[in-house]
Design an enzyme around this catalytic site. Sequence first.
Site, PDB file in Angstrom:
ATOM      1  N   GLY A 240      -7.173  -5.488 -10.578  1.00 52.30           N
ATOM      2  CA  GLY A 240      -7.704  -4.549  -9.596  1.00 52.30           C
ATOM      3  C   GLY A 240      -8.674  -3.569 -10.206  1.00 52.30           C
ATOM      4  O   GLY A 240      -9.855  -3.846 -10.379  1.00 52.30           O
TER       5      GLY A 240
ATOM      6  N   CYS B 125       0.845  -1.198   0.000  1.00 52.83           N
ATOM      7  CA  CYS B 125       0.000   0.000   0.000  1.00 52.83           C
ATOM      8  C   CYS B 125       0.878   1.245   0.000  1.00 52.83           C
ATOM      9  O   CYS B 125       1.747   1.411   0.857  1.00 52.83           O
ATOM     10  CB  CYS B 125      -0.925   0.010   1.205  1.00 52.83           C
ATOM     11  SG  CYS B 125      -1.989   1.464   1.258  1.00 52.83           S
TER      12      CYS B 125
ATOM     13  N   ASP C 216      -1.864  -2.628 -14.288  1.00 49.88           N
ATOM     14  CA  ASP C 216      -2.205  -2.306 -15.679  1.00 49.88           C
ATOM     15  C   ASP C 216      -2.839  -3.476 -16.431  1.00 49.88           C
ATOM     16  O   ASP C 216      -2.570  -3.674 -17.617  1.00 49.88           O
ATOM     17  CB  ASP C 216      -0.966  -1.821 -16.451  1.00 49.88           C
ATOM     18  CG  ASP C 216      -0.511  -0.437 -16.031  1.00 49.88           C
ATOM     19  OD1 ASP C 216      -1.270   0.253 -15.323  1.00 49.88           O
ATOM     20  OD2 ASP C 216       0.612  -0.049 -16.408  1.00 49.88           O
TER      21      ASP C 216
END
Length: 325
Positions: free
Chosen positions: A223, A100, A202
């Site tokens: 994601g 993160c 990506d």
Amino acid sequence: MQIGHLTLDKPLALAPMEDVTDIPFRLICKRLGADLLYTEFTSSEALIRDARKALAKIRVVEEERPVAVQIFGGVETSMEGAAAIAERANPDFIDINCGCWVKKVALREAGAGLLRDPKKFEAIVRSVIAGTKLPVTVKTRLGWNDKSIIILEIARMLEQIGVSALAVHCRTRDQGHRGFADWSWLEKLKGVVSIPIIGNGDVHTPEDVKRMFETGCDGVMIGRGAIQNPWIFQQAKHFLRTGEHMAEPSVGERIETCLTHLRLVVEERGEQRGVLEFRKHYAGYLRGLHSAAKVRGELMHFNEYAPVERRLLEFADLCMGEAVA
């Protein structure tokens, strides 16, 4: 690829995303072809303090298996305790967020902040392994910045201490979501470790999935591409199998999936809260449709399920009528 008792053949995984990958969204993606799911990342400090919201985040249901609980933190004793609590939620394995990039996490020596201190990175992972009998995996980034890409060293360390798999978002912490993910590191990783490598970053189209698998990685994690298009999992599988594209979901399929998702959220959180929190998903389900912005604006005024359903079904009928005309 093998994670504990799980044997997965080129799985497509839904990436853990804060305020997105709750049970309703995970179930939608599962029904649309996702092979592997992760909970939202959950604070170890909140878990060891029995925070209600944190405990709700790690709840899993049978339909979504295989599923991992993802935890984060920068204190070894807290991470060990959180691992034991996460195990009681009965996931298939526990994943550690070491990637993160947001300041409130990374600058507090957690998430991607661990990439600045490999010794602490190792200590945190060892503490989680000590706290559970379940397999432990890690998700991280290439390094803190482009001058400190240490993913190969990190991967070797993780394999040596017993981590079962490694997911890598192929950007540095400094990049955040900017620039491009460098997938060349996936091939390099496969050359230095034997644990499964899951690629991330990506991935928006079936062609992206195919190209990422061509790096040699064992799984592909999707994601943001799944937020805009939860059908990407079944679309990618079809493309990998046939070399051809599936037809895009019809307007009717989009609206029905949107309403199914909304009903799951309402069941989970109650009607008013569920309808309010669901507003962030309309853009994805209605993307590209004529007058979608106008309809989204109208939906923002509703706080009950019935008027949302009525307006979306009207919109679907209108879109299909225009297509026939």
